[in-house]
Design an enzyme around this catalytic site. Sequence first.
Site, PDB file in Angstrom:
ATOM      1  N   HIS A  51       5.504  19.640  10.950  1.00 34.91           N
ATOM      2  CA  HIS A  51       4.196  19.424  11.593  1.00 34.91           C
ATOM      3  C   HIS A  51       3.397  20.713  11.756  1.00 34.91           C
ATOM      4  O   HIS A  51       2.458  20.765  12.553  1.00 34.91           O
ATOM      5  CB  HIS A  51       4.390  18.752  12.958  1.00 34.91           C
ATOM      6  CG  HIS A  51       4.925  17.360  12.867  1.00 34.91           C
ATOM      7  ND1 HIS A  51       4.266  16.358  12.176  1.00 34.91           N
ATOM      8  CD2 HIS A  51       6.066  16.796  13.341  1.00 34.91           C
ATOM      9  CE1 HIS A  51       4.980  15.241  12.251  1.00 34.91           C
ATOM     10  NE2 HIS A  51       6.070  15.479  12.942  1.00 34.91           N
ATOM     11  N   HIS A 134      15.101  23.154   9.613  1.00 34.46           N
ATOM     12  CA  HIS A 134      14.346  22.021  10.136  1.00 34.46           C
ATOM     13  C   HIS A 134      14.435  20.881   9.126  1.00 34.46           C
ATOM     14  O   HIS A 134      13.739  20.869   8.109  1.00 34.46           O
ATOM     15  CB  HIS A 134      12.896  22.462  10.343  1.00 34.46           C
ATOM     16  CG  HIS A 134      12.121  21.523  11.200  1.00 34.46           C
ATOM     17  ND1 HIS A 134      12.169  21.557  12.574  1.00 34.46           N
ATOM     18  CD2 HIS A 134      11.296  20.498  10.883  1.00 34.46           C
ATOM     19  CE1 HIS A 134      11.380  20.619  13.066  1.00 34.46           C
ATOM     20  NE2 HIS A 134      10.848  19.946  12.060  1.00 34.46           N
ATOM     21  N   HIS A 159      14.575  19.205  14.274  1.00 30.21           N
ATOM     22  CA  HIS A 159      13.704  18.155  13.735  1.00 30.21           C
ATOM     23  C   HIS A 159      14.026  16.750  14.212  1.00 30.21           C
ATOM     24  O   HIS A 159      13.125  15.983  14.472  1.00 30.21           O
ATOM     25  CB  HIS A 159      13.636  18.151  12.196  1.00 30.21           C
ATOM     26  CG  HIS A 159      12.867  16.984  11.623  1.00 30.21           C
ATOM     27  ND1 HIS A 159      11.500  16.888  11.747  1.00 30.21           N
ATOM     28  CD2 HIS A 159      13.272  15.868  10.969  1.00 30.21           C
ATOM     29  CE1 HIS A 159      11.101  15.758  11.166  1.00 30.21           C
ATOM     30  NE2 HIS A 159      12.149  15.116  10.698  1.00 30.21           N
ATOM     31  N   HIS A 161      15.280  15.655  16.979  1.00 33.75           N
ATOM     32  CA  HIS A 161      15.085  15.497  18.427  1.00 33.75           C
ATOM     33  C   HIS A 161      16.337  14.966  19.130  1.00 33.75           C
ATOM     34  O   HIS A 161      16.308  14.739  20.336  1.00 33.75           O
ATOM     35  CB  HIS A 161      13.912  14.569  18.782  1.00 33.75           C
ATOM     36  CG  HIS A 161      12.598  14.989  18.245  1.00 33.75           C
ATOM     37  ND1 HIS A 161      11.396  14.603  18.822  1.00 33.75           N
ATOM     38  CD2 HIS A 161      12.261  15.768  17.194  1.00 33.75           C
ATOM     39  CE1 HIS A 161      10.393  15.112  18.133  1.00 33.75           C
ATOM     40  NE2 HIS A 161      10.890  15.812  17.142  1.00 33.75           N
TER      41      HIS A 161
HETATM   42 FE   LIG Z   1       9.898  18.103  12.577  1.00 36.30          FE
END
Ligand SMILES: [Fe+2]
Length: 242
Positions: A51, A134, A159, A161
Site C-alpha cells: 500500500h 512484506h 502484511h 496482520h
Molecule cells: Fe500489506
Amino acid sequence: MEERLPGLKAELGVGFCVVNAENTADGAGLTPRLAERLLAAGADVLTLGNHVWRRKEIGPYLDTAERVVRPANLASDSPGRGLVVVEAEDGTPVAVLNLQGLLFMATPVGPFEVVDALVAEAREAAKVVLVDFHAEATSEKVALSRELDGLVTAVVGTHTHVQTSDARVQPGGTAAITDAGMTGAHDAVIGVKAELAIHRMRTGMGVRFEPASGGVRIEGALIECDADGRALSCEPVRVPVP
Ligand SMILES: [Fe+2]
C-alpha cells in the site's frame, strides 16, 4: 503508538525499533506527517509494503527520508529506497531492508531476483541486518527466511496482520517470524470494521473500509542479537493497549 511505544521500549530493553507503517493513514498508506510522528514516538526505521502509494504525497517524501524504506523490488523508477542504515541507541549500525512477496501480490520484480545483491550491500554496511519481508504466502516467507539463514540477523514477515506462532532462531543464527502481526484493532477483520468487510464478501459490492477501534494491541517481534549480528532469541510481542 505515541502513548505506548516509549514505555514499551524501556520495558523490553529495545535499542532499535522498526515499525511497518504502510497502513498508518486511516488504514491505508502513510503520509509524511504520520511518518514523522511515528519516528518521533520512538521508531528508528519505518518500512512499507504493497500500500506504499496509497497517499500520493509519500513519493517525494521517500526520496528525502533517510529512515523510511519501501519494498526494494518495486518498479525501477519508484521514488525512495529499499535499504537504509541507521544507528541503534548504542551506536551500532543496523541495516534495514524491505522486500515484497510475489505470491498472490502484484509485485513488479520477484524478491529472489534481487535479494542476493541487496543483502550483500547491507552486509557491507552493517553486521546487524533486518529484513522486513512484506508478503502474503507463508511458504514464500519461510523460504526466504531459510535462504537468508546465517546471512542476516532477522527476517520478519509483515502484511497478513495475523501474528504467527513460529518465532524462532534458525540453525544458522537468523531470527525469523512468518508474520509479526498487527498493531491496531483486533476486534475486527484484520483491522477493518467487521460488518464492512463481511458485507463486501457476502455481496461482492464495493464498500469503503473504515478502521475498527476495539481490542487494540501492539504486536511485533523482539529480537536479541550479539555484536556480530547473530540472533540469540526471537519472541513474539503481543501487548494490549487499554
Ligand atoms: Fe500489506
